[in-house]
Design a protein around this motif. Structure first.
Motif, mmCIF file in Angstrom:
data_model
loop_
_atom_site.group_PDB
_atom_site.id
_atom_site.type_symbol
_atom_site.label_atom_id
_atom_site.label_comp_id
_atom_site.label_asym_id
_atom_site.label_seq_id
_atom_site.Cartn_x
_atom_site.Cartn_y
_atom_site.Cartn_z
ATOM 1 N N SER A 1 0.820 -1.205 0.000
ATOM 2 C CA SER A 1 0.000 0.000 0.000
ATOM 3 C C SER A 1 0.853 1.253 0.000
ATOM 4 C CB SER A 1 -0.918 0.015 1.229
ATOM 5 O OG SER A 1 -1.733 -1.129 1.273
ATOM 6 N N ARG A 2 0.279 2.346 -0.485
ATOM 7 C CA ARG A 2 0.925 3.651 -0.451
ATOM 8 C C ARG A 2 1.313 3.989 0.989
ATOM 9 N NH1 ARG A 2 -2.877 8.261 -2.641
ATOM 10 N NH2 ARG A 2 -2.540 7.112 -4.602
ATOM 11 N N PRO A 3 2.524 4.526 1.226
ATOM 12 C CA PRO A 3 2.933 4.896 2.588
ATOM 13 C C PRO A 3 1.898 5.798 3.252
ATOM 14 C CG PRO A 3 4.805 5.040 1.111
ATOM 15 C CD PRO A 3 3.607 4.767 0.243
ATOM 16 N N GLY A 4 1.644 5.500 4.518
ATOM 17 C CA GLY A 4 0.683 6.287 5.273
ATOM 18 C C GLY A 4 -0.754 5.827 5.140
ATOM 19 N N THR A 5 -0.972 4.774 4.369
ATOM 20 C CA THR A 5 -2.314 4.227 4.200
ATOM 21 C C THR A 5 -2.347 2.809 4.761
ATOM 22 O OG1 THR A 5 -1.887 3.317 1.995
ATOM 23 C CG2 THR A 5 -2.640 5.607 2.119
ATOM 24 N N PRO A 6 -3.525 2.300 5.109
ATOM 25 C CA PRO A 6 -3.593 0.957 5.696
ATOM 26 C C PRO A 6 -3.329 -0.138 4.673
ATOM 27 C CG PRO A 6 -5.789 1.868 5.404
ATOM 28 C CD PRO A 6 -4.832 2.976 5.095
#
Length: 263
Positions: free
Chosen positions: A125-130
Motif C-alpha cells: 500500500s501507499r505509505p501512510g495508508t492501511p
C-alpha cells in the motif's frame, strides 16, 4: 485456490510466453556445459552481478564441481536463451510454477535444485495508508505492476487500473510519490528496494500473501545437469549445516524465514 494459482503465474512466471520444450534429439553435453541464466529485473538481481539473489547463487555455486557459468541477463532475454539452449539452467525459478504459467511442459524435460530462497508476494500500500484487506478493495485503485505480466488480466474483475513499470525501483518510486495506490511486489526483494530509496517497507497485509514458495535453479534435463543438480544440492546441504547461508542472510539483513529449511 483460483486466485492463488493466478498469482503464481504473475509473480514467479512473469510475462506469459510460448511453452519451453527441450529440443528432441538434442545432443548430450559433458558435465559443466550449459550456463545458468539469471533473470535480471532490478537491484536485487542486477545485470552487473550485484544484488541479494546474485550473492545467494554465487555462494551456492562455490565448490560445486563441475563448474557452471552464471550469467545474469535481462528478464525476457534470459527466458529466451533458456528456451534456445537445451543444456542451460534458469535462476531463480520453479518447475511447477513455470508449468502452471504455460512456459514449460511437464514431460520430464526439466529438473531443479533444492530451493535457495523462500519468496512471498504481496500488494503493498501507499505509505501512510492501511494495508489491503481484500482484493475487492482494489476497485477504482491504481496498481503498479511489472510490464508484460498477466496481472491486469487475472485481476481485471476487481476493477483496478493497472500501471506498467520497467523495473522494481520504478514501481517503488511510483508508490512513494503517490502515483498509485498499490504496487505488486515480493519479499525479500522489496526490503532492499525501499532501503536503497531511503524509505521504510510500505504497509502490506501478511495474512494476504499472494504466494509463498521456494525458488530454485531449473535446468533442462541432461546428464550434465543431473550431475550439476546433485552437486548443487550437496553444496546447499553443507551451507545449511555449517551456517554459511545463514551468515549471508544475516549480513544482507534478510530475515531467516526466507531461508528454505531454516528452523
Amino acid at each position: 485456490m483460483r486466485v492463488w494459482v493466478l498469482f503464481v503465474l504473475i509473480f514467479l512466471v512473469g510475462p506469459i510466453s510460448t511453452p519451453l520444450r527441450a529440443q528432441e534429439g538434442a545432443a548430450e553435453v559433458e558435465p559443466g556445459e550449459g550456463p545458468i541464466f539469471g533473470t535480471g529485473w532490478g537491484m536485487t538481481l542486477a545485470l552487473d552481478g550485484t544484488g541479494f539473489y546474485n550473492d545467494v547463487i554465487r555462494l551456492a555455486l562455490e565448490d560445486v564441481t563441475p563448474e557452471k557459468l552464471y550469467q545474469p541477463l535481462p528478464y525476457k532475454r534470459a527466458k529466451v536463451e533458456f528456451a534456445k539452449d537445451t543444456a542451460s539452467c534458469l535462476y531463480p525459478s520453479n518447475i511447477e510454477h513455470l508449468a502452471r504459467g504455460g512456459e514449460i511442459n511437464l514431460d520430464n524435460d526439466f529438473i531443479q535444485t533444492v530451493p535457495v530462497i523462500w519468496v512471498e508476494s504481496h500488494l503493498f500500500s501507499r505509505p501512510g495508508t492501511p494495508p489491503l484487506t481484500s482484493l475487492s478493495a482494489l476497485e477504482g485503485k491504481k496498481v503498479a505492476y511489472p510490464n508484460g505480466s498477466a496481472l491486469p488480466t487475472v485481476l481485471g474483475e476487481f476493477g483496478a487500473q493497472f500501471m506498467p513499470t520497467t523495473d522494481e525501483n520504478t514501481k517503488a518510486r511510483m508508490l512513494i510519490a503517490g502515483r498509485v495506490h498499490y504496487m505488486s511486489g515480493s519479499l525479500p526483494d522489496n526490503i532492499f528496494v525501499f532501503k536503497a530509496l531511503g524509505h521504510p517497507l510500505p504497509p502490506y497485509n501478511p495474512d494476504l500473501a499472494l504466494i509463498r514458495t521456494g525458488v530454485s535453479v531449473v535446468c533442462h534435463d541432461t546428464p550434465a545437469n543431473r550431475t550439476f543438480v546433485q552437486a548443487f544440492d550437496a553444496r546447499m546441504a553443507t551451507l545449511m549445516r555449517d551456517g554459511g547461508m545463514e551468515a549471508l542472510y544475516a549480513v544482507e539483513g534478510v530475515d531467516l524465514r526466507f531461508l528454505p529449511g531454516y528452523e
